[in-house]
Design a protein around this motif. Sequence first.
Motif, PDB file in Angstrom:
ATOM      1  N   PRO A 113      10.431  -1.925   0.124  1.00 38.96           N
ATOM      2  CA  PRO A 113       9.290  -2.545  -1.097  1.00 38.96           C
ATOM      3  C   PRO A 113      10.219  -4.194  -2.083  1.00 38.96           C
ATOM      4  CG  PRO A 113      11.634  -0.614  -1.359  1.00 38.96           C
ATOM      5  CD  PRO A 113      11.423  -1.111   0.072  1.00 38.96           C
ATOM      6  N   SER A 114       8.849  -4.432  -1.865  1.00 39.68           N
ATOM      7  CA  SER A 114       9.158  -5.706  -2.695  1.00 39.68           C
ATOM      8  C   SER A 114       9.303  -5.825  -4.758  1.00 39.68           C
ATOM      9  CB  SER A 114       7.430  -6.376  -3.096  1.00 39.68           C
ATOM     10  OG  SER A 114       7.709  -7.283  -3.919  1.00 39.68           O
ATOM     11  N   SER A 115      10.986  -6.181  -4.804  1.00 32.74           N
ATOM     12  CA  SER A 115      11.423  -5.903  -6.310  1.00 32.74           C
ATOM     13  C   SER A 115      10.358  -7.137  -7.586  1.00 32.74           C
ATOM     14  CB  SER A 115      12.457  -6.440  -6.161  1.00 32.74           C
ATOM     15  OG  SER A 115      12.994  -8.689  -5.754  1.00 32.74           O
ATOM     16  N   LEU A 116       9.188  -7.610  -6.824  1.00 41.67           N
ATOM     17  CA  LEU A 116       8.336  -8.299  -7.705  1.00 41.67           C
ATOM     18  C   LEU A 116       7.281  -7.584  -8.343  1.00 41.67           C
ATOM     19  CD1 LEU A 116       7.543 -11.959  -5.335  1.00 41.67           C
ATOM     20  CD2 LEU A 116       9.223 -11.101  -7.436  1.00 41.67           C
ATOM     21  N   THR A 117       7.474  -7.585  -9.615  1.00 36.83           N
ATOM     22  CA  THR A 117       6.304  -6.639 -10.209  1.00 36.83           C
ATOM     23  C   THR A 117       4.657  -8.038 -10.441  1.00 36.83           C
ATOM     24  OG1 THR A 117       6.822  -8.027 -11.981  1.00 36.83           O
ATOM     25  CG2 THR A 117       7.358  -5.902 -12.004  1.00 36.83           C
ATOM     26  N   MET A 118       3.927  -6.627  -9.714  1.00 35.39           N
ATOM     27  CA  MET A 118       1.849  -7.588  -9.530  1.00 35.39           C
ATOM     28  C   MET A 118       1.962  -8.825 -10.887  1.00 35.39           C
ATOM     29  SD  MET A 118       1.129  -6.921  -6.876  1.00 35.39           S
ATOM     30  CE  MET A 118       2.941  -6.450  -6.189  1.00 35.39           C
ATOM     31  N   ASP A 119       2.059  -8.618 -12.101  1.00 35.31           N
ATOM     32  CA  ASP A 119       2.065  -9.319 -12.959  1.00 35.31           C
ATOM     33  C   ASP A 119       2.754 -10.627 -13.406  1.00 35.31           C
ATOM     34  OD1 ASP A 119       4.220  -8.390 -13.700  1.00 35.31           O
ATOM     35  OD2 ASP A 119       3.617  -7.532 -15.568  1.00 35.31           O
ATOM     36  N   SER A 120       3.678 -10.810 -12.143  1.00 35.20           N
ATOM     37  CA  SER A 120       4.376 -11.659 -12.402  1.00 35.20           C
ATOM     38  C   SER A 120       4.529 -12.506 -11.866  1.00 35.20           C
ATOM     39  CB  SER A 120       5.892 -11.433 -12.204  1.00 35.20           C
ATOM     40  OG  SER A 120       5.970 -10.823 -11.629  1.00 35.20           O
ATOM     41  N   ILE A 121       3.018 -12.828 -10.962  1.00 34.60           N
ATOM     42  CA  ILE A 121       2.970 -13.691  -9.601  1.00 34.60           C
ATOM     43  C   ILE A 121       2.101 -14.523 -10.314  1.00 34.60           C
ATOM     44  CG2 ILE A 121       1.993 -13.867  -7.545  1.00 34.60           C
ATOM     45  CD1 ILE A 121       2.698 -10.446  -6.881  1.00 34.60           C
ATOM     46  N   LEU A 140       0.778  -0.616   0.182  1.00 34.49           N
ATOM     47  CA  LEU A 140       0.215  -0.092   0.230  1.00 34.49           C
ATOM     48  C   LEU A 140       0.698   1.008  -0.520  1.00 34.49           C
ATOM     49  CD1 LEU A 140      -3.298  -0.977   2.530  1.00 34.49           C
ATOM     50  CD2 LEU A 140      -2.947  -0.851  -0.307  1.00 34.49           C
ATOM     51  N   LYS A 141       1.991   1.690   0.765  1.00 33.65           N
ATOM     52  CA  LYS A 141       3.041   2.270   0.396  1.00 33.65           C
ATOM     53  C   LYS A 141       3.756   1.908  -0.621  1.00 33.65           C
ATOM     54  CE  LYS A 141       4.313   2.504   5.374  1.00 33.65           C
ATOM     55  NZ  LYS A 141       4.722   2.047   6.204  1.00 33.65           N
ATOM     56  N   GLN A 142       4.240   1.073  -1.402  1.00 34.41           N
ATOM     57  CA  GLN A 142       4.773   1.205  -2.182  1.00 34.41           C
ATOM     58  C   GLN A 142       4.028   1.841  -3.690  1.00 34.41           C
ATOM     59  OE1 GLN A 142       6.758  -2.580  -2.964  1.00 34.41           O
ATOM     60  NE2 GLN A 142       7.907  -1.987  -5.035  1.00 34.41           N
ATOM     61  N   TYR A 143       3.196   1.491  -4.121  1.00 36.98           N
ATOM     62  CA  TYR A 143       1.982   1.773  -4.634  1.00 36.98           C
ATOM     63  C   TYR A 143       0.829   2.644  -4.716  1.00 36.98           C
ATOM     64  CZ  TYR A 143       3.569  -2.825  -6.641  1.00 36.98           C
ATOM     65  OH  TYR A 143       5.053  -3.611  -6.973  1.00 36.98           O
ATOM     66  N   ASP A 188       3.379   7.712  -3.725  1.00 36.62           N
ATOM     67  CA  ASP A 188       3.737   8.669  -3.180  1.00 36.62           C
ATOM     68  C   ASP A 188       5.099   8.406  -3.704  1.00 36.62           C
ATOM     69  OD1 ASP A 188       4.958  10.554  -1.293  1.00 36.62           O
ATOM     70  OD2 ASP A 188       4.006   9.358   0.423  1.00 36.62           O
ATOM     71  N   GLU A 189       6.072   9.925  -4.033  1.00 31.03           N
ATOM     72  CA  GLU A 189       6.901   9.626  -4.454  1.00 31.03           C
ATOM     73  C   GLU A 189       8.484   8.997  -3.409  1.00 31.03           C
ATOM     74  OE1 GLU A 189       8.694  13.548  -5.799  1.00 31.03           O
ATOM     75  OE2 GLU A 189       6.585  13.356  -7.745  1.00 31.03           O
ATOM     76  N   GLY A 190       7.806   9.788  -2.260  1.00 29.88           N
ATOM     77  CA  GLY A 190       8.486   8.893  -0.895  1.00 29.88           C
ATOM     78  C   GLY A 190       8.992   7.496  -1.097  1.00 29.88           C
ATOM     79  N   PHE A 191       7.970   7.102  -1.516  1.00 27.06           N
ATOM     80  CA  PHE A 191       7.871   5.105  -1.341  1.00 27.06           C
ATOM     81  C   PHE A 191       8.057   5.292  -2.836  1.00 27.06           C
ATOM     82  CE2 PHE A 191       4.657   6.591   2.142  1.00 27.06           C
ATOM     83  CZ  PHE A 191       5.445   6.172   3.008  1.00 27.06           C
ATOM     84  N   MET A 192       8.478   5.318  -3.718  1.00 32.24           N
ATOM     85  CA  MET A 192       8.500   4.876  -5.541  1.00 32.24           C
ATOM     86  C   MET A 192       9.827   5.253  -5.803  1.00 32.24           C
ATOM     87  SD  MET A 192       4.809   6.378  -6.569  1.00 32.24           S
ATOM     88  CE  MET A 192       5.130   6.397  -8.174  1.00 32.24           C
TER      89      MET A 192
END
Length: 1849
Positions: free
Chosen positions: A1827-1835, A1561-1564, A1567-1571
């Motif tokens: 933050p996670s290095s995974l992308t949602m479409d790769s799960i 929820l933070k990473q996506y 907010d630029e601070g989390f991205m």
Amino acid sequence: MSVGELYSQYTRVWIPDPDEVWRSAELTKDYKEGEKSLQLRLEDGTIREYPIDVQSNQLPFLRNPDILVGENDLTALSYLHEPAVLHNLKIRFLESNHIYTYCGIVLVAINPYEQLPIYGQDVIYAYSGQNMGDMDPHIFAVAEEAYKQMARDEKNQSIIVSGESGAGKTVSAKYAMRYFATVGGSASDTNIEEKVLASSPIMEAIGNAKTTRNDNSSRFGKYIQIGFDKRYHIIGANMRTYLLEKSRVVFQADGERNYHIFYQLCAAASLPEFKELALTCAEDFFYTSQGGDTRIEGIDDAEDFEKTRQAFTLLGVRESHQISIFKIIASILHLGNVEIQAERDGDSCSVSPQDAHLNDFCRLLGVEHSQMVHWLCHRKLVTTSETYVKTMSPQQVANARSALAKHIYAQLFGWIVEHVNKALHTALKQHSFIGVLDIYGFETFEVNSFEQFCINYANEKLQQQFNSHVFKLEQEEYMKEQIPWTLIDFYDNQPCIDLIEAKLGILDLLDEECKVPKGTDQNWAQKLYDRHSGSQHFQKPRMSNTAFIVVHFADKVEYLSDGFLEKNRDTVYEEQINILKASKFPLVADLFHDDKDSIPAATTSGKGSSSKINIRSARPPLKASNKEHKKTVGHQFRTSLHLLMETLNATTPHYVRCIKPNDEKLPFHFDPKRAVQQLRACGVLETIRISAAGYPSRWAYHDFFNRYRVLVKKRELANTDKKAICRSVLENLIKDPDKFQFGRTKIFFRAGQVAYLEKLRADKFRAATIMIQKTVRGWLQKVKYRRLKAATLTLQRFCRGHLARRLAEQLRRTRAAVMFQKQYRMRRTRVAYQRVRRAAVIIQAFTRGMLVRRSYRQVLMEHKATVLQKHVRGWMARRRFRRLRGAAIVIQCAFRMLKAKQELKALKIEARSAEHLKRLNVGMENKVVQLQRKIDDQNKEFRTLSEQLSAVTSMHTMEVEKLKKELARYQQGHSGDSSLRLQEEVESLRAELQRAHSERKILEDTHTKEKDELKKQVAVLEQENALLKDEKEQLNNQILCQVKDEFAQNSVKENLMKRELEEERSRYQNLVKEYSRLEQRYDNLRDEMSIIKQTPGHRRNPSNQSSLESDSNYPSISTSEVGDTEDALQQAEDIGLEKAAMDMTVFLKLQKRVRELEQERKKLQVQLEKREQQDGRKVQGEQVKSDLDLDQNADLAYNSLKRQELESENKKLKNDLNELRKAVADQATQNNSTHGSPDSYHLLLNQLKLANEELEVRKEEVLILRTQIVSADQRRLAGKSTEPNINARTSWPNSEKHVDQEDAIEAYHGVCQTNRKTEDWGYLNEDGELGLAYQGLKQVARLLEAQLQAQSREHEEEVEGLKAQVEALKEELDKQQQTFCQTLLLSPEAQVEFGVQQEISRLTNENLDLKELVEKLEKNEKKLKKQLKIYMKKVQDLEATQALAQSERKRHELNRQVTVQRKEKDFQGMLEYHKEDEALLIRNLVTELKPQTLAGTVPCLPAYVLYMCIRHADYVNDDLKVHSLLTSTINGIKKVLKKHNEDFEMTSFWLSNTCRLLHCLKQYSGDEGFMTQNTPKQNEHCLKNFDLTEYRQVLSDLSIQIYQQLIKIAEGVLQPMIVSAMLENESIQGLSGVKPTGYRKRSSSMVDGDNSYCLEAVIRQMTSFHTVMRDQGLDPEIILQVFKQLFYMINAVTLNNLLLRKDVCSWSTGMQLRYNISQLEEWLRGRNLHQSGAVQTMEPLIQAAQLLQLKKKTLEDAEAICSLCTSLSTQQIVKILNLYTPLNEFEERVTVAFIRTIQAQLQERNDPQQLLLDSKHMFPVLFPFNPSSLTMDSIHIPAYLNLEFLSEV
């Protein structure tokens, strides 16, 4: 084992002593049987002969080995007798400051007369759950044993606390009750445990008083029953009181006080509410001043009175009742001050009606004044015929007044006790109870009366019960261990009890004498002599006929019979009681009324009742006057005592014996005489005697083997059966088989056998020590001999060498002497010659010098005169010049100063900026450059002039030569004619030459001057430049200093803010923890209520119904947003119509908010359209028409979308409102039939009407929009009638590609046309068509949104590229400026060269870059060519497949409705589900998911799945779906954690998933601070419509709760292992020894079996924890914090046990601890957890282990300890030193002097007073963003999760 073996030389014994009771001595020679004396040496070195009685052959008691001295349990001593017990108690009390000691089942408590910090909450938690005997003796250990046995055996328990006055009984009972209140706190909110504790101040105020022995002595006995429910929580209490000392109300001995309440009331007399009591200080009242001093040192009566009032209030006593109580107490004081005036005859007296105290007495009690005046001095005599009123003598009046005062106080005491019991009473069923008996101990004084007789009678009964219980436990132990036993002969005091309470016993004869009309104490005593003179427990004193002696179990007591009858009757006059019954105050009247119309007897029995008087009321005159009670005090006391004994016999008793160490109340002062007297009286020695009669020493086979394996032979050690080894050893060592017995698990020894074994062990060690010493000494002597031999040989070698060297030296010296003589003689002759020669030379030199100096002096004088003249003249000229120049300079300076000041002001303002300095520097550099150029020009000019001059000179020379040649020719031709003319020409030429030379000289001077001036100017400019540079440096330094200061201030502020943040975080997490605890408590209560009610119509709220608002305390998130109809109905059923009405109001407000948001959305759409129109104007004129059409189509699409949303929303609202109306109507009908609540029902109907109106308005809006859309569409069809119909597309193009708006509008029109073919516009409200259109429009909106986002991303990328180019250009410009500045400083040739080099390097770099670019392009070209070939093949294959698929799709479209769908494309990381599948999603993904099923998948997979569902709800802009999903998820997680509240794996699993969901929820969030660490692909997965900041806070709070539950589970698993693994288990085999243990190691609370753990078990468990958390993907930072918390708990538990256990404070334990800690540190390093700070939390334990191993003798050792133990408090260091126990005879104890030295050196420390560490302390947890290095479409979602209803978007 013979007597000679025991009483051998150096054996220590105990001999009687008149001062110290027992004294230690040592045998100086062996004793042989038959000798009449022993030769002893006392401790002070005195030799003494001790006689032995030959007949009894009673030898002195043997002393225990030093290894056994100071034991926790007296039964662990090998020799059990009185001196051993006394010595052990004395050593523990004085040297170790231990006030508690076990004696079998008895806890001996010695009053320290000092407050000790051993009763805090931390100590309670340390003893909670521990087995008795595992920890040091303590009152909490006894309380824990009682509590544990009650829970395990389900049998009631009793704690019997007894002892002398001042021994600390009340305090011990109070601490026991405090323990129960803390450990067994009430499950409800009644705070019954606080009320139990609050009863203590009240009972102490009204029942305690100062005596000569105790400042807070209880003058009554009490038995408090604390009731528990099935869960063993306190639910209530009840109190019984016994034998209140009423005589203290009217009489106090010297140095004593009345009851505390009187003095407390006098101290508070100045308060406004107590003005009517008319009280003054305590010295003014007779009943409070008889003892002398009315104050107690260190006690504030006013403060105690305030505590008493607060306790009354807490127990529910109303303020009016409190005032009434205080009035009655004050009236007793006034009654004592009433003056009695004797008449002249002496047989009568009177009381003055004007007596102020009498008036106050009557006013406070509300009684008739005249009647009280009369009946105080008169009495009524009733006979069979008539009634007489008789006056009384002053003594009789005083006695009657005292009787009345005692009776009033006793009745008030009983009333207060009764109301305390009412406050502590509960309606719940009591499952079990623990009773605490605080009763007086055995008493004997110089004068003993009726009170002492009753007290000692009670102690006889208690001692009998104690003896039988001890015997029973011994019997049970022998039977349990299956050893043969014989009946132990112990003292039975039944004959003494029969003497007192049997028929015609002392009490019976006393009651009989009380019934005799003229019975006296002397007659009663004579009857006792006649009846019981033959009893062995009754004796008559020789010198008295009114006293008698009773032989009690403790001692003989002589009682004086005077006053026995009067105290037994306890009479008071009926007339005075009748006056009090008629009081106008209800409380006073109630005190003296009885249901049977008679005043009950003085009693101590019953539930809380006290002494009462039997006064007959007015009866028919035929009955005789009887002022005595129907039941005497003795009879009542005997009855209540029998009831008490029945209660105690029905419970399991636990004994606490309080000992008073001295009569002076001195802290830690031990009087052996007083102590041994109380030990004999309280039954401790009887326990010792019973134990000694059997087998007092008990050893487990394992412990015995470990302790005495040194006595085992080597061949026996080959046997693996330890029991067999122990049997063999004992049979060889102890020949008498009766001295020991082998039990099932233990070996039993007779008294003294353990000491004998210790002696054998010590002898074995001593022999081994001697052997080791002998061998070591021999080896040392051999080493010494070898060293001496080698030294001798070395000395000889060196001596011989020395002699040879000395001879050689002598020869060398002789030769040298000859040489020295030769050289000396030669030198002496040469020196004489040189001296003469030097003298001649010196004379000549001086003579010549004198002549030269004389001539030089004359020349010098002449020169000096000339110089003087020159200088004087010059000085005069210069002085005149300086005077003129000075005047001119002064004038110039004044003017220049004025100008300079003006310029300085301007320059100062200008010089403040760094830019000015730069400008100055630039200007100066330019000036320097200009001057340099000027110098160069002048040099060039000078060179030019020099060249011209040289040319002129050469020409001139040539002309001269030419002229000479001509002259020579001319002379040759005209030798004599023209000589004169030639001479003139020569002269003219010479004149010209001189003129040229002068001009040249002038030019050279001018050039030189100009050059000097330029040099001066350059120097001045350089100086100014240097000054400016210095100023610049100073300014830079100032700026740097300011920056440093600001940085330091900022760092300080940052540290403060960090500290405040940590504190705030800790407080916040504690609040979260408390909230979770309260939530758990609420759930438990709800479960209980559901079980209790069990009504058919009742059902619990579902877990997903709990509102997020109540879960998270965030008011901005309301449950009503969910809009779930079933939830609303359930809420209406549970909380009533009013609450439902309020929720409907909130729902309508939210509807209004939705409309406002729709309007804002429309405005934004209009702005977007305007922006598109502005862009359209820039296009050429040919596209204007098409743009207008597109705008119209966009408006049409938007209006249609708006209509579709309104239709669906209205339909949903309509259904919800209909269902709500139906449910509310049914509920209202039910409520009207049962409770009747029409107002709330009407209120809800009004709200529903408003909702209907709102629906009508929305319907009208829908109709208007519908007509607009139809008309617009018809116009569009009319305008484009020539255009062909566009077929509906089966799928949409990829949203990431560019899509024209025309394509999107055409797709929409295709939908409209298809719908128009099948259905009419009038039927759009029917199910199916409207939804299809709505889905199509949503797809159009998504396409437009995707285009807009793509354009905005491209724009942002372009802007970022331009910014990067600008930055690069700036950097290049700065570099060029620097290069240019450097070039200006160079010479012109260098500038040219430098410029060429720069250009060459630039071109080279550009060439290299272009080459690299060309290479890259060539590689890409090759790569693209290969890919193009591959793709061409794929495209050809795909075209064939698509052609086939399209033909099938066309055939299928003919049979179904045409819809607008997306084309198949890549997975976008979103999961779609229907609203009705939400419960199934939560069930499969949360509530029923097991962590084991996800072992091979991506860690935290549920979190990723939930986020993808949230992202889809955000994508479709469905806020209700987002809210519902998050709320259900949070509630589901809570439900799972509640169900698996002891499952570490499950808790860790959901902690990792909750944290991962929070990170997502933070990473996506956008907010630029989390991205900052996101990839471009991850940035595409950000949320678009909703800000979930508040939900992130809720998830953070949930994570804190899960973390705390995880720590709680881990601590629960590890805590039982810690003490055994860290302190008890032998990590280093054979290092620790085992000491003898006492009775407490056989505690009934200990279960059979080996529950010991080793360190490997702890490490395995922590490895399991680490593996689980790591495999489940928990953040590494959280894992570090988990293990830091666990290591702190290990440190706290281990150190607390170390501080509370004497048996583990030894050198070997310190070694074991250090080894164990090193193993834990190694484990941390192996798991890469050493950065967690876990080792730092273990620092106190590390220092404690080092403290156990350090030397503890000298001052240097003390300093080393103080410098080392910085993490331990002073109290902890002293405690460890006091507990330090040697395990064998070769270690030394820590002396008291050394401990005092440590205390003196540590007194400057400001350590906290807390002894133990807080094992419950929890560090605040941090959840750093990860933050996670995974992308949602790769799960990938596995199929076994049963989530087929989730569709990938």
